[in-house]
Structures are given as structure tokens and as C-alpha cells.
Write a protein that holds these residues in place. Structure first.
Motif, mmCIF file in Angstrom:
data_model
loop_
_atom_site.group_PDB
_atom_site.id
_atom_site.type_symbol
_atom_site.label_atom_id
_atom_site.label_comp_id
_atom_site.label_asym_id
_atom_site.label_seq_id
_atom_site.Cartn_x
_atom_site.Cartn_y
_atom_site.Cartn_z
ATOM 1 N N VAL A 73 1.117 -1.179 0.018
ATOM 2 C CA VAL A 73 -0.140 0.138 -0.121
ATOM 3 C C VAL A 73 0.955 1.185 -0.078
ATOM 4 C CG1 VAL A 73 -1.870 1.198 1.357
ATOM 5 C CG2 VAL A 73 -1.806 -1.267 1.197
ATOM 6 N N LEU A 74 0.397 2.160 -0.734
ATOM 7 C CA LEU A 74 1.475 3.224 -1.103
ATOM 8 C C LEU A 74 0.319 4.406 -0.576
ATOM 9 C CD1 LEU A 74 3.491 3.030 -4.406
ATOM 10 C CD2 LEU A 74 4.144 2.446 -2.137
ATOM 11 N N VAL A 75 0.709 5.742 0.019
ATOM 12 C CA VAL A 75 0.066 6.712 0.419
ATOM 13 C C VAL A 75 0.647 7.779 -0.132
ATOM 14 C CG1 VAL A 75 -1.140 5.542 2.333
ATOM 15 C CG2 VAL A 75 0.672 6.942 2.770
ATOM 16 N N HIS A 76 -0.372 8.990 -0.223
ATOM 17 C CA HIS A 76 0.185 10.271 -0.798
ATOM 18 C C HIS A 76 -0.029 11.329 0.625
ATOM 19 C CE1 HIS A 76 1.556 13.350 -3.495
ATOM 20 N NE2 HIS A 76 0.736 14.144 -2.751
ATOM 21 N N ASP A 77 0.881 11.671 1.179
ATOM 22 C CA ASP A 77 0.970 12.216 2.782
ATOM 23 C C ASP A 77 1.485 13.508 2.332
ATOM 24 O OD1 ASP A 77 1.072 13.045 5.237
ATOM 25 O OD2 ASP A 77 2.272 11.209 5.816
ATOM 26 N N VAL A 119 -2.796 14.434 -7.162
ATOM 27 C CA VAL A 119 -2.504 13.264 -6.149
ATOM 28 C C VAL A 119 -2.435 11.953 -6.744
ATOM 29 C CG1 VAL A 119 -3.382 11.915 -4.241
ATOM 30 C CG2 VAL A 119 -3.102 14.498 -4.136
ATOM 31 N N GLY A 120 -3.495 11.862 -7.735
ATOM 32 C CA GLY A 120 -3.589 10.426 -8.441
ATOM 33 C C GLY A 120 -2.391 10.378 -9.392
ATOM 34 N N ARG A 121 -1.963 11.570 -10.007
ATOM 35 C CA ARG A 121 -0.961 11.184 -10.859
ATOM 36 C C ARG A 121 0.334 11.079 -10.381
ATOM 37 N NH1 ARG A 121 -3.735 15.496 -12.918
ATOM 38 N NH2 ARG A 121 -2.435 17.055 -11.886
#
Length: 217
Positions: A73-77, A119-121
Motif C-alpha cells: 500500500v502506498l499513500v500520498h501524505d 495526487v492521483g498522477r
């Protein structure tokens, strides 16, 4: 783990591997994304009944087991909260499960208030980079046919509908189609999402097992 930023409308923050204490935020983000993206597509009762606590338990277990299960799992923080996440791992479809160079994108979401911010890109590029570093050369996902916003994002990021996979689902409103991405790590494909204008977190797939349904959305 690469730290990435989107050109144009820059996504604040960075992408990183999820920690166990991220599980509650990830679950809340997923519920908010489902309710925003699938209103009018999925039954209102199903969306109202989403259980944030149960999802948090699921994500805690998935993150904890990442090393042994091979699913990550990767997150954008952004330093204050998690704005988006992607979940991926070994292929589970029968026709692809024996290929070690193929991975499945189980889930891909951003907070609704972050759609269109990059964020999605950012998450898509980091996911592809992670795959390339592990020798993955192709990926696939399942997405609701009626989720036009999500499908548009994937097309702009280089994904294409897989003509070899029959649609799946319990009825016309819940029909899912399989998308594929090939040539990962070759020919500049790691940057294929840079021209996308639709937010990646566009809640496209919900991971099989991450929600009551088996397949992605």
C-alpha cells in the motif's frame, strides 16, 4: 521509495509506503471516495452501510502482512493527512496468476476534495516505479463500466481495456471490465500519467477484498 510531485497542478506532499497507523485514515478516505464517486451508480443503501471500522481493520492487516503477502500500500501524505492511496500485489485472476511479471492494482483512491490536484498522477507514477523496480512488466485492474471518471483517468494514464477478459458483475449496473497496462519500465511508460487531467484518486478500483466485492472498481 520515490517521492514524486505532479507537474502543473502540483500535488502537495509525497508518496511513501503505508504504516499500520495509517489504516484508519485510509479506511475513512476509501469510504468518502466511494460515496462521492458511486452516488447514482451503486445502491444508496450499500454506500450508507460502508463500515469504516471494519475497513480500518482490513487495511491494518494488509499493511502488517505486506512483507510476507507481497501486497503493498502506498499513500500520498501532505504532512497533515493522507490524501490518496494505492494498493497492489500479486495477480489473482486465473489467467494471470501464474505470471510473476504481472501485478494487480487492487485499489486506487484520493479524497474527493483532492480530485484534480495531481495526487492521483503522483500515486500512479510511484506505483509504476515500484512495479518496475520489482521486475513487474504488466498490470491490470477491474473498474465499473459506469465509472466513466475513473475509466477516463486510466485511459489518460496509458491503461487500455483488455479485450481478452469478459466483463464480470452481478448485473448491468455493476458490470466491471478489466484494464491492462503493458511495457512498464520501458519506453518512458513510467511517466505515462503526466498528461492526465482527471484526478488519479478518482475512486476507480476498490480492491477485491478491500470492500464487500471481490473485484476492483
Amino acid at each position: 521509495m520515490p517521492t514524486t510531485h505532479s507537474p502543473g497542478r502540483a500535488a502537495p506532499g509525497h508518496d511513501r509506503l503505508a504504516r499500520e497507523d495509517d489504516a484508519e485514515q485510509i479506511a475513512g478516505l476509501q469510504v468518502a471516495a466511494w460515496r462521492a464517486a458511486y452516488a447514482g451508480i451503486l445502491p444508496a443503501a450499500e454506500l450508507r452501510g460502508l463500515d469504516t471500522a471494519a475497513l480500518a481493520g482490513f487495511w491494518h492487516g494488509r499493511i502488517e502482512a505486506a512483507t510476507t503477502a507481497g501486497a503493498h500500500v502506498l499513500v500520498h501524505d501532505d504532512g497533515r493527512r493522507i490524501l490518496g492511496f494505492s494498493s497492489f500485489g500479486p495477480a489473482r485472476d486465473d489467467d494471470l496468476g501464474q505470471r510473476p511479471d504481472v501485478e494487480e492494482l487492487y485499489a486506487f483512491y484520493a479524497r474527493p476534495d483532492c480530485w484534480g490536484t495531481g495526487v492521483g498522477r503522483s500515486l500512479m507514477r510511484s506505483t509504476l516505479s515500484f512495479w518496475a523496480e520489482r521486475g513487474t512488466r504488466a498490470g491490470y485492474l477491474w473498474v465499473l463500466e459506469r465509472n466513466t471518471r475513473g475509466r477516463d483517468f486510466y485511459r489518460k494514464a496509458g491503461w487500455r481495456q483488455d479485450p481478452t477478459a469478459a466483463p464480470s458483475g452481478s448485473g448491468p449496473d455493476a458490470l466491471e471490465i478489466r484494464y491492462e497496462l503493458t511495457g512498464i519500465g520501458a519506453g518512458g511508460l513510467l511517466h505515462s500519467g503526466q498528461g492526465a487531467t482527471t484526478p488519479g484518486g478518482t475512486p476507480a478500483p476498490a480492491a477485491p477484498g478491500d470492500t464487500p466485492r471481490r473485484r476492483t472498481r
